[in-house]
Design an enzyme around this catalytic site. Structure first.
Site, short mmCIF file in Angstrom:
data_model
loop_
_atom_site.label_atom_id
_atom_site.label_comp_id
_atom_site.label_asym_id
_atom_site.label_seq_id
_atom_site.Cartn_x
_atom_site.Cartn_y
_atom_site.Cartn_z
N ARG A 107 -25.97 -14.79 -19.80
CA ARG A 107 -26.50 -16.15 -19.62
C ARG A 107 -27.22 -16.49 -20.92
O ARG A 107 -28.27 -15.90 -21.22
CB ARG A 107 -27.44 -16.21 -18.42
CG ARG A 107 -28.23 -17.50 -18.37
CD ARG A 107 -28.96 -17.70 -17.06
NE ARG A 107 -28.02 -18.05 -16.01
CZ ARG A 107 -28.38 -18.52 -14.82
NH1 ARG A 107 -29.66 -18.69 -14.52
NH2 ARG A 107 -27.47 -18.84 -13.93
N HIS A 134 -20.99 -23.60 -16.31
CA HIS A 134 -21.44 -22.57 -15.36
C HIS A 134 -20.28 -22.22 -14.42
O HIS A 134 -20.31 -22.51 -13.23
CB HIS A 134 -22.65 -23.10 -14.57
CG HIS A 134 -23.41 -22.06 -13.82
ND1 HIS A 134 -23.14 -20.71 -13.89
CD2 HIS A 134 -24.45 -22.17 -12.94
CE1 HIS A 134 -23.98 -20.05 -13.12
NE2 HIS A 134 -24.78 -20.90 -12.52
N GLN A 137 -20.61 -20.23 -10.91
CA GLN A 137 -21.16 -21.03 -9.81
C GLN A 137 -20.04 -21.76 -9.08
O GLN A 137 -20.02 -21.85 -7.85
CB GLN A 137 -22.17 -22.04 -10.38
CG GLN A 137 -22.76 -22.96 -9.33
CD GLN A 137 -23.66 -22.22 -8.35
OE1 GLN A 137 -24.52 -21.46 -8.76
NE2 GLN A 137 -23.46 -22.42 -7.05
N ASP A 225 -27.67 -31.47 -8.64
CA ASP A 225 -28.28 -30.36 -9.38
C ASP A 225 -29.66 -30.85 -9.83
O ASP A 225 -29.94 -32.06 -9.79
CB ASP A 225 -27.38 -30.00 -10.58
CG ASP A 225 -27.82 -28.74 -11.33
OD1 ASP A 225 -28.74 -28.04 -10.85
OD2 ASP A 225 -27.25 -28.48 -12.41
N CYS A 266 -26.38 -25.86 -6.31
CA CYS A 266 -26.30 -24.51 -6.88
C CYS A 266 -27.62 -23.75 -6.75
O CYS A 266 -27.64 -22.53 -6.78
CB CYS A 266 -25.88 -24.59 -8.33
SG CYS A 266 -27.04 -25.50 -9.38
N ARG A 294 -21.95 -16.46 -4.14
CA ARG A 294 -22.01 -16.01 -5.53
C ARG A 294 -21.60 -14.53 -5.60
O ARG A 294 -20.87 -14.11 -6.49
CB ARG A 294 -23.43 -16.18 -6.12
CG ARG A 294 -23.89 -17.61 -6.31
CD ARG A 294 -23.06 -18.38 -7.33
NE ARG A 294 -23.02 -17.73 -8.63
CZ ARG A 294 -23.95 -17.84 -9.57
NH1 ARG A 294 -25.01 -18.62 -9.37
NH2 ARG A 294 -23.84 -17.22 -10.73
N1 NVA Z 1 -28.14 -27.14 -14.49
C1 NVA Z 1 -29.01 -26.04 -14.12
C2 NVA Z 1 -28.27 -25.01 -13.33
C3 NVA Z 1 -29.10 -23.86 -12.86
C4 NVA Z 1 -28.34 -22.83 -12.13
C5 NVA Z 1 -29.59 -25.44 -15.38
O1 NVA Z 1 -28.86 -25.26 -16.36
O2 NVA Z 1 -30.80 -25.19 -15.39
N1 CP Z 2 -27.33 -21.10 -9.30
C1 CP Z 2 -27.75 -20.19 -10.21
O1 CP Z 2 -27.08 -19.87 -11.19
O2 CP Z 2 -28.97 -19.64 -9.92
P1 CP Z 2 -29.84 -18.73 -10.89
O3 CP Z 2 -30.30 -19.59 -12.02
O4 CP Z 2 -30.98 -18.28 -10.01
O5 CP Z 2 -29.00 -17.60 -11.38
#
Ligand code: NVA
Ligand code: CP
Length: 310
Positions: A107, A134, A137, A225, A266, A294
């Site tokens: 990540r 992502h 997800q 989101d 998500c 997930r």
């Molecule tokens: N759009 C959000 C998704 C988190 C899982 C982010 O990037 O923070």
């Molecule tokens: N939805 C998701 O990716 O959650 P986290 O940021 O907790 O991994």
């Protein structure tokens, strides 16, 4: 090298094969203690590094548990505790990881970093979220939608509010799987032109309107989101909340979708911002099925990456 970087890198058949495997494995271990290894232990002797430049609850937990249930192991590495956090290059990090583990789920901030990892690691690399996309997800979302609504082709998904990394990967999936994707978002909060152009080239037309109620017409599923993603700047927060406040998913908005429409998110969610508590904690919400999936979806992704799928 079988990486998992973006949904658009896959064919419809490959995506459906992963979903089938996720479904099969979920059913096969229903009711088992979470720590028991799947009967075939397909990733015995495999170690996956989990590398995080950003926080995570679901991605971290689900990949760790997925590897254990597949018979493998993980090493969790937070960038802040690594030399990567002090300026060591992603290329050198990739080479070192590639000498000691069998695969990496990362990540990271910039999408170029996941691409550099994939180029230099010499082993499978999985995108666990970048500023741009992502994809993991979305595999869980597809599994959840299929569980609740049946065959995916022809379903209508409405996305309301900010369009960021999750939205982009969703547009790719909807395009490849023949789903209708409708967006309700103001100017400045819409998907990048390149992904919309890609969808069009691949035969899909993403419907975009400024009117949230129009966006959810005929929707089998309404999604949103956070309005402030991890890559957004703190100083943008007040403006984002002000601009996006008409796009909260409320019970009134859900009433404009199909009568049996489900709500997905998500997570993490912000009640009173992108979604009203009555919706996310109400009967239409399947957000914890989505979170659980997930784990199951990730197992299929891992098996694909390690050449153990079909
Ligand atoms: N759009 C959000 C998704 C988190 C899982 C982010 O990037 O923070
Ligand atoms: N939805 C998701 O990716 O959650 P986290 O940021 O907790 O991994």
């Amino acid at each position: 090298m079988p990486h998992f970087i973006d949904i658009a890198d896959f064919s419809k058949e490959a995506l459906l094969a992963m979903l089938k495997e996720a479904r099969r494995r979920k059913v096969a271990r229903a009711g088992w203690p979470k720590g028991r290894v799947d009967a075939d232990a397909p990733l015995t002797d495999h170690v996956l590094a989990l590398l995080f430049e950003k926080p995570s609850t679901r991605t971290r937990l689900s990949f760790d548990m997925a590897m254990r249930q597949l018979g493998g192991a993980t090493v969790i590495m937070n960038a802040g505790d690594m030399q990567l956090g002090r300026g060591e290059s992603i290329e050198d990090t990739a080479h070192v990881l590639g000498r000691m583990v069998d695969g990496v789920m990362a990540r990271v901030h910039g999408h170029d970093k996941i691409e550099a990892l994939a180029e230099h690691a010499g082993m499978p690399v999985i995108n666990g979220l970048t500023d741009l996309s992502h994809p993991c997800q979305i595999m869980a979302d597809l599994q959840t939608l299929e569980e609740h609504k049946g065959a995916l082709e022809g379903l209508t998904v409405a996305w309301v509010g900010d369009c960021a990394n999750v939205t982009r990967s969703w547009i790719e999936a909807a395009t490849l799987l023949g789903m209708h994707f409708r967006i309700g978002a103001p100017e400045g909060y819409r998907p990048e032109e390149d992904v919309l152009a890609w969808a069009k080239e691949n035969g899909a037309e993403v419907f975009i309107t400024e009117d949230a109620a129009e966006a959810v017409q005929g929707a089998d599923c309404v999604m949103t989101d956070t309005w402030i993603s991890m890559h957004h700047k703190e100083e943008e927060k007040a403006k984002r909340i002000a601009d996006l406040s008409p796009y909260q998913v409320t019970p009134e908005l859900m009433a404009q979708a199909k009568e049996d429409a489900i709500f997905m998110h998500c997570l993490p969610a912000h009640r009173g911002e992108e979604v009203a508590a009555e919706v996310i904690d109400g009967p239409a919400s399947v957000v914890f099925d989505e979170a659980e999936n997930r784990l199951h979806a990730q197992k299929a992704i891992l098996l694909h990456c390690f050449g153990k799928l079909g």
